[in-house]
Scaffold this motif. Sequence first.
Motif, mmCIF file in Angstrom:
data_model
loop_
_atom_site.group_PDB
_atom_site.id
_atom_site.type_symbol
_atom_site.label_atom_id
_atom_site.label_comp_id
_atom_site.label_asym_id
_atom_site.label_seq_id
_atom_site.Cartn_x
_atom_site.Cartn_y
_atom_site.Cartn_z
ATOM 1 N N ALA A 121 19.449 82.928 52.403
ATOM 2 C CA ALA A 121 19.878 81.584 52.002
ATOM 3 C C ALA A 121 21.041 81.650 51.017
ATOM 4 C CB ALA A 121 18.687 80.844 51.374
ATOM 5 N N GLN A 168 24.653 80.138 51.596
ATOM 6 C CA GLN A 168 25.172 79.116 50.694
ATOM 7 C C GLN A 168 26.462 79.589 50.031
ATOM 8 O OE1 GLN A 168 24.068 75.964 50.183
ATOM 9 N NE2 GLN A 168 22.541 76.330 51.809
ATOM 10 N N ARG A 175 2.712 75.151 34.788
ATOM 11 C CA ARG A 175 3.173 74.485 35.994
ATOM 12 C C ARG A 175 3.114 72.984 35.764
ATOM 13 N NH1 ARG A 175 4.280 75.665 41.204
ATOM 14 N NH2 ARG A 175 4.232 77.852 40.701
ATOM 15 N N ASP A 198 3.024 67.742 38.984
ATOM 16 C CA ASP A 198 4.069 67.225 39.866
ATOM 17 C C ASP A 198 3.943 65.728 40.037
ATOM 18 O OD1 ASP A 198 5.897 66.802 41.969
ATOM 19 O OD2 ASP A 198 5.739 68.964 42.371
ATOM 20 N N MET A 231 17.178 65.433 46.474
ATOM 21 C CA MET A 231 18.547 65.745 46.891
ATOM 22 C C MET A 231 18.936 64.796 48.003
ATOM 23 S SD MET A 231 18.971 69.766 46.665
ATOM 24 C CE MET A 231 17.334 70.414 46.460
ATOM 25 N N ASP A 248 10.571 77.612 47.563
ATOM 26 C CA ASP A 248 11.754 78.324 47.083
ATOM 27 C C ASP A 248 13.001 77.440 47.226
ATOM 28 O OD1 ASP A 248 12.692 81.296 46.354
ATOM 29 O OD2 ASP A 248 14.193 80.314 47.653
ATOM 30 N N PHE A 249 13.725 77.339 46.096
ATOM 31 C CA PHE A 249 14.891 76.459 46.049
ATOM 32 C C PHE A 249 15.954 76.855 47.067
ATOM 33 C CE2 PHE A 249 19.215 75.958 44.295
ATOM 34 C CZ PHE A 249 19.293 74.594 44.270
ATOM 35 N N PHE A 250 16.261 78.174 47.103
ATOM 36 C CA PHE A 250 17.354 78.622 47.969
ATOM 37 C C PHE A 250 17.031 78.469 49.434
ATOM 38 C CE2 PHE A 250 17.680 81.000 43.966
ATOM 39 C CZ PHE A 250 18.931 80.570 43.564
ATOM 40 N N ILE A 251 15.787 78.805 49.797
ATOM 41 C CA ILE A 251 15.400 78.696 51.210
ATOM 42 C C ILE A 251 15.406 77.228 51.620
ATOM 43 C CG2 ILE A 251 13.591 79.190 52.904
ATOM 44 C CD1 ILE A 251 12.747 81.538 51.054
ATOM 45 N N LEU A 266 17.200 74.927 50.335
ATOM 46 C CA LEU A 266 18.605 74.542 50.431
ATOM 47 C C LEU A 266 19.167 74.935 51.780
ATOM 48 C CD1 LEU A 266 20.342 73.252 48.170
ATOM 49 C CD2 LEU A 266 21.273 75.520 47.700
ATOM 50 N N GLU A 267 18.889 76.161 52.182
ATOM 51 C CA GLU A 267 19.426 76.681 53.432
ATOM 52 C C GLU A 267 18.874 75.945 54.638
ATOM 53 O OE1 GLU A 267 21.854 78.410 54.081
ATOM 54 O OE2 GLU A 267 21.545 78.908 56.197
ATOM 55 N N ALA A 284 20.411 72.758 54.999
ATOM 56 C CA ALA A 284 21.747 72.911 55.571
ATOM 57 C C ALA A 284 21.690 73.118 57.080
ATOM 58 C CB ALA A 284 22.448 74.098 54.897
ATOM 59 N N ILE A 285 20.776 73.996 57.490
ATOM 60 C CA ILE A 285 20.690 74.310 58.932
ATOM 61 C C ILE A 285 20.347 73.051 59.721
ATOM 62 C CG2 ILE A 285 19.306 75.555 60.666
ATOM 63 C CD1 ILE A 285 19.028 77.794 58.515
ATOM 64 N N GLN A 305 8.783 70.844 47.003
ATOM 65 C CA GLN A 305 8.386 72.164 46.522
ATOM 66 C C GLN A 305 6.914 72.235 46.141
ATOM 67 O OE1 GLN A 305 11.798 72.370 43.691
ATOM 68 N NE2 GLN A 305 11.945 74.490 44.399
ATOM 69 N N THR A 306 6.241 71.047 46.082
ATOM 70 C CA THR A 306 4.825 71.062 45.691
ATOM 71 C C THR A 306 3.995 70.310 46.716
ATOM 72 O OG1 THR A 306 5.007 69.023 44.474
ATOM 73 C CG2 THR A 306 5.466 71.048 43.251
ATOM 74 N N ARG A 311 2.633 79.134 51.719
ATOM 75 C CA ARG A 311 2.235 79.212 50.325
ATOM 76 C C ARG A 311 3.225 78.491 49.424
ATOM 77 N NH1 ARG A 311 -0.059 84.530 47.851
ATOM 78 N NH2 ARG A 311 0.852 85.798 49.481
ATOM 79 N N GLY A 341 3.705 78.304 45.654
ATOM 80 C CA GLY A 341 3.214 78.793 44.378
ATOM 81 C C GLY A 341 1.835 79.358 44.557
ATOM 82 N N TYR A 350 6.931 77.994 58.703
ATOM 83 C CA TYR A 350 8.009 78.944 58.497
ATOM 84 C C TYR A 350 7.527 79.819 57.365
ATOM 85 C CZ TYR A 350 12.720 80.807 57.629
ATOM 86 O OH TYR A 350 13.802 81.649 57.468
#
Lengths: 951, 142
Positions: free
Chosen positions: A772, A776, A943, A946, B1, B25-28, B30-31, B34-35, B48-49, B70, B72, B93
């Motif tokens: 990723a 990016q 944590r 949320d 976002m 995960d933030f980056f995944i 994000l990706e 994008a995809i 994320q939660t 999973r 966290g 995924y």
Amino acid sequence: MQVTRANEIKDYYDFLRENAEESQALLGDLLISVTTFFRDSDVFEALSRSVIPGLFKDKEANEPIRVWICGCATGEEAYSIAILLLEEAARHDIRPQIQIFGSDLDSRALAIAREGRFPAAIEGDVGEERLRRFFVKEGDHYRIRQEVRDIVLFSVHDVLKDPPFSHLDVISCRNVLIYLDRDLQEQVCATFHYALNPAGFLLLGSSETADHPSGLFRTVDRAVRLYQSTTQAGEKARLVPRLLGSVRVQEQAPHFTRGPGHTAAVGEATLHRRALEKMAPPSVLVDETHRILHLSDNAGRYLLPPGGPLSTPIRKFGDILLRPTRRSEWSSIHSSAPSNLRNAVLSGDVADLARPELKFELRSSLHRVFEQNQSTLSLPILVQFNGHAHRVHLLVRPASEDTSPRHALVMFVEGEAVDEALLSDSRPVTDETVRRLSQELEMTQSRLRTVREDSDAANEELRAANEELQSINEEYRSTAEELETSKEELQSINEELQTVNTELKFKLEAISRTNSDLQNLMAATDIGTLFLDTGLRIKRFTDRVTELFSIKPSDEGRPIADFTHQLEYSELIKDARSVLSELAPIRREIRSRSDRWFEVRLRPYRTVDDRIDGVVVTFIDVTERRKMEEELRQEKRLVDLSREPIFVWDFDGGILEWNRGSEELYGYSRQEALGKKKDRLLGTTVSGSSFEGLKAALLEQGNWAGELQQTTKDGRHLTVESRIELVQMDDRRLVFESTRDITERKQWDERQRLLLGELAHRVKNTLAVIQAIARQTLRSSESNEDFIEQFDGRLAALSRAHSLLVESEWSGASLAALAKQELEPYVPGRPERLHIEGPQIILRPDLATPVGLVLHELATNSTKYGSLSRPAGTVSLSWTLSVGNNPQVLSVVWEERGGPTVKNPKRSGFGSTLIEGSIPGAKVQREFRSKGLFCKIDLPLTRPVDDGKSS
Amino acid sequence: MGKAHEVASTSLPLHGVRVLIVEDDFFIGLELNAILSDAGAVVVGPSQTVASALDLADDRTLSAAILDIRLGDDTVEPVARRLANHKIPFLFYTGQSKLDPVRAAWPECKIVSKPALPAVLTAAVASLLKRQNKAGAANLAS
């Protein structure tokens, strides 16, 4: 009587007459066989003092001493007297033949007497000396010696009926007479008198006498009832008394009429009959045999019993005595009073009893009457009465007309007394011839009288001889009987001997078989066995003994102590002696010089009859056993030492063995484990099966291996690897089991598996993150070089954050360390351009990575556009932890100084996105101040709850 | 976002499709965003939660969802159940192995293993939709 339900003596008497068995039974009851040896010792003392020595003194060598024990019962008295006689004989040089007769009615008692075997109780009666001399001990009995037995004859004899033994020196008849009435007593006494030699002795019981009839015996010692016959040596003409037996046949004879004196009724007819009797001539009623049946009152005048020795009146009367049934009758005969004769029931030849003058005429008249049935009236016969001659006519006629039974009546018709002188004178001899004839007749008559007297005497003698012969006969009969008995005895002894012989033969066979068995056993046995006698001499030994002792078969009988042996056993002799004295077996293990081990056992040699006759020593080679025991001990020690649990359990029962390894693993001590069911004690479960299934598999295959779950004493659950073997031992099935604890390994395996899964996941995740970031970065890159530079930087930052986490085993990373690592590469050699300050904070792994990346982005931007792009520019990084908030919030502040003036970038690139969004839950505030960039990141440390508005 | 890309064309494979992304995960995230956006989809999230994902899952306009297993210390299971209730097709995924209990609980569910090529992901989401359409058509037909 009670048995036969007879109410009165008379009934019982009748019953007896009809029933022979009952009379036998009664007789048996009446015969009392009570006797002991030397019964009444004073009697025997008297005998041996005053009788027996005399017997020996007077005897010639070939003249026997004869003794009769009448009523000897079981023979003790007979043997007692025999013993006395034998003792006396031993004191004399001459030994006359001794003959003792024992007689009794009771044949059973005699059988005992003949056997001569007496219970041990006689010891009290017979002295020790006599016991030894005259008896043989047979078990708990004594048997009379043959020497004594030989001189005693026993026979069944009835002193009342049977002719007596004769020529006896002593008769002992003790306690027999008391059972007889007086008449019979007198009869027996007479019999004894007859049987005894002149001056023979008679011994009676303590309450018996031989005083009646008087004159037969004189008293020698009244206290012991010892009598002596009055007959002197040389006297003769003894007559045997009448015995009951000889007259028995006449018992059934009709009863005789009784004298009228007994008749009470007195009628005129009776008066007339009496008058007639008184007036009528004296008469005698006789039977065919000329025996007197009845006498009239005064007929006695014509009877004159023949003369004889005065000492034997009874015999004379006994001769004519049929039934001396009553005492009165006896005395009447004895007194010879004619007036009483009529009361006597007499019998006897009337011709013998009549006065001599009448005898001839009477006999011929009687003959005529019975032969020709003719009455006869004789011519007058001159009979002398008290010196006066009377003429007497004899009228003899049949008593009745009936032909049978035939009786005759003899009447005596007496005339006046005749003067003899007158008679001869008044009848002078007129004729010479007549005178001569008369003289001749008188001479003839007198010769006839002499001849008749001679004949009578001869007759008498013959009778005596006959009687004696009868006695001798009786004796022979007794002897024959005795011989018969002896023969039977011999036969039975023979029979017995044959039986014994057969038995002995069998025994011999058995013994020889046993002997050959023994020989074979000795040869075949592999055990050294040595038999010693009580003197510890060699009796017998097996071959194996020769390996230990230097002995040869010829050494049997020599003391074992003489031989050297291969054993280290110096106490052998001492032990053997101790076994002999203590009778307790001894067992030892002894080493031989050749280093072999023997178990030596000494035990007493017991004969079959439980006598100790030596010592049996066995030597068993136990070398192998000891070796195996030693090995077994070592193995046991090994098993015990093993840390591995090894235990044995009964397939059908509990635990049998439990080594130290088992104690250590399971926590149960040996004592706790033994006997318990293995599956219950250890809570055994089998993964994928059951304990029963395991057992079934064991039965089928004999062994089993696999994993088991077990529980220890303190409740820990174990996984063990178990190896099990089932072994059949006799009738038991033993299970040997060894286990190994694999619990920890199992846990490790599991952890490893989890770790591996985690690693795979993390690697995949990290790869996805890198992918990723790469994509990016690529999107916001202006050139390849730009991409490479940015991507390399980000990858390095990521790597540094990971390095820190790996160092802490992924538990977290110190913020200070993270900042230093990320930032220092941007101020090479000039650490003073960086100012890092804050309390010690450990960031969670999921925060550490993004925080590192964000710090890297800030530093990159500063190097490109901010304070770090100028040599004097500095960066300050500080953080504080909010106090009291929950969750705690970490505030990190990035402040740049001394750089160019910064402006908000026109386009928000990936870098900005990263700084603002990559830290989960964080609030990022960026201010482009004139002095330089100010960035504050507020980060909740736990944590965050949320709220769903994370974006 | 929720920033949609300007490049939009009706010819794109996921044109106008609303897809929920749940990824911690933030980056995944994000990706993925994008995809999917590149493929014409409208991305909801990435969340994320679990809590925020459950909220988003109630959006009835969703056509599909991509779920990381999973999140966290939590798992995505409650979200998956909620989506299943709403008959919204989803795929996992994930980098989790096959032994993972959540994977095991949804044996029918499509799995795309991390990391994946953008085309694979796009195709997987498209096949979800196709299957859903078929089922929907079947439903309509009946």
